[in-house]
Write an enzyme that holds these catalytic residues in place. Sequence first.
Site, PDB file in Angstrom:
ATOM      1  N   ASP A 181       0.913  -1.130   0.000  1.00 54.41           N
ATOM      2  CA  ASP A 181       0.000   0.000   0.000  1.00 54.41           C
ATOM      3  C   ASP A 181       0.955   1.184   0.000  1.00 54.41           C
ATOM      4  O   ASP A 181       1.571   1.481   1.032  1.00 54.41           O
ATOM      5  CB  ASP A 181      -0.877   0.012   1.254  1.00 54.41           C
ATOM      6  N   HIS A 182       1.119   1.840  -1.139  1.00 56.69           N
ATOM      7  CA  HIS A 182       2.230   2.788  -1.243  1.00 56.69           C
ATOM      8  C   HIS A 182       2.093   3.962  -0.266  1.00 56.69           C
ATOM      9  O   HIS A 182       3.068   4.632   0.035  1.00 56.69           O
ATOM     10  CB  HIS A 182       2.428   3.269  -2.685  1.00 56.69           C
ATOM     11  N   HIS A 212      -5.748   2.957   1.291  1.00 58.08           N
ATOM     12  CA  HIS A 212      -4.946   4.077   1.787  1.00 58.08           C
ATOM     13  C   HIS A 212      -5.582   4.765   3.011  1.00 58.08           C
ATOM     14  O   HIS A 212      -4.915   5.004   4.011  1.00 58.08           O
ATOM     15  CB  HIS A 212      -4.749   5.132   0.695  1.00 58.08           C
TER      16      HIS A 212
END
Length: 511
Positions: free
Chosen positions: A206-207, A269
Site C-alpha cells: 500500500d504505497h 490508503h
Amino acid sequence: MGISTTRIETETVPGEAIVQERSAKPCALVIFGATGDLAKRKLIPALYNLMKEGHLPEHFELVGIGRSSPDEAAFRQMHHEATAKFSRTKPLDEEVWKKLESKIHYVQGDHESPETFTALNAKLDELDRDRGTQKNRIFFFSTLPSAFPVILSGLKNAGLLHPADPRGPFSRVMIEKPFGRDLTSARELNKMAAGFVSEDQLYRIDHYLGKETVQNILVLRFGNSLFEPLWNRNYVDHVQITASEELGMEGRGRFYDETGALRDIVQNHLLEVLTLAAMEPPVSFKADEIRNEKSQVLRSIRPIYPHEVAENVVRGQYRGYRDEPHVAKDSKTATYVACRFMIDNWRWHGVPFYLRAGKRLKKRLTEVAIHFRAVPLCLFGRDEVCQRLEQNVLVLRIQPDEGIEFSFMCKQPGDDLYVSNVKMDFSYARAFARPAPEAYERLFLDTMRGDQTLFARHDGVEEAWALCTPILEAWEKDGDIPLYQYEPGTEGPEQADDLPRATRNRWRPIG
Ligand code: BG6
C-alpha cells in the site's frame, strides 16, 4: 476570523540511531510487467534514486519481464527516457544511470508460457554465478491481479520459490493492490497466495505506508509526550481524513470504472491512515506488533450495515466522468466518497472519524485533521458579548506541502479581550535539507531488508474489505441511494456536508 501563521523554527539534533536498520541483502529483483506504466513512472525511478543515494546493495541485479520491448537494449533505452522524465531528482545523473543500467536485464516473454520461467531461471542462475546475488530473489508483480496465480505457479514449477528459512537464501513476493474487489475475492486471493508462499514472504504494497509523512504519524503520536495523553475521546471531538485529487482518469478509465473511489482509496490508503492515527501504542516497533495493533482498530470499527449506508456514506460522481474514454455512458461508479466511521473501543467511543476521497476536486491534498473539543461556550463572554471559539486543530499534512500545523487561540493585542485563531506551522521542506524519498524507494529497501512493517498483512486486508463490502453491496442493490453529481474543481457534492453537520461540524476547506 482570519488565521495568522507563526512559523516554527526547527532544529534537527544529530544523534546516533538507537536502532540500526538491517542492511539490504544482495539480491535479484524480478519485475513482472516491467514494460508497463508503473515500472516506468515509479519502480525504475525509485531504483535509480536508491542507487544515487548509495542504498542499493553492491550485488543487486534487476530482471524485467515483459512483452513489448523487443530486446534488452530497447528495454534499457525505454527506462532511460522514462526515468529522466519521472525521477524525483532531476536532471538525470548519467553516471548513476550507467551504473544502474549495467545491472538491468530483460527477459521477453509472456507469464502464461513455461518458457518464460525457464529463461528466467537460467538468467537468475547466471546472476548468482557471475554477479553474486546469492540466490536471494524478490519477485514484484506489477500486473493485473488475475495474473497472480499463473505467475506464482510458473515460479513454483520452475523451482524459484523456496520456503522461508532465516538461514537460507530468500524468495519474497511483492504484490500491488488491488487485493481483491470485496471480502470474498480478497479471502480467495489470500488463500491462493498462501498455497505458494508463507505470510512472511509476502509483501502487500500500500504505497501510502511508504510515505514519510504517513510513517511520521506514529512518531508524532508516540515520540512526543505532549500528544498521547490528549489522543482520546476525552479531548478529541472528531477526526477528518481527506484524500483529494485534482486529476481525473488520466487514461485509467477502464480500470477506474470497475473500481471507484471506495475500492481505490478508502479500503486501502485511508483505512491504513486511520489505523495509524487511532491505534494503541505497540509493545515495540516490530512489524507484527504494529500490525497487530492496526488490526485491532479495524476490528473495533463499527460496521456500517446496508440499511445504514444512506445515513453514513455519501457518494458522488463528477460531471463529465461518463464522457471519459472507456467509461460506461450510464456508469454509476462513485468518483467521490465521504463516510463516517465510529470506533467502538475505550479510546475512541463516540468520536466520529470522517473520511473523504475524490477525483477532479479543487486541489491535490491529503491530510489528517484532529479536531479537539471546544472550550465551554462563552468562557470569554462579558455582559452581552460572547465570542464562540474555534476548536484547536492539529493537521498532519501528508501531501503536498508536507508538514504539521496546529491552530490555537490567542489574545489579539489591544485593550479589549478579543481572541483570535493563530497557527503554528512546521514544514518538512524548510526543516530538513534532504528531500523525502518516494514511497517505492522505502518499500523496495524494506523488502530487501526483510522488514514487513510497512506492508499490509492478510488479516488487515480482509478486515478493511469487511468494512467496505456492505457499502458496495448496498450501492449495487439499493437503487434509492443517490449518486450526487458535482462540478469538477469543487469540493465534491454539497450533500457530503450533511455528514459532519449531524454533529455540528463542517469539513475543512480543500485548498
Ligand atoms: C492509487 C490509486 O493507489 O493512488 C490512484 O489507484 C490514485 O487512483 C493514487 O491517484 C494516489 O496516490 P498519491 O501517492 O498520488 O496520493
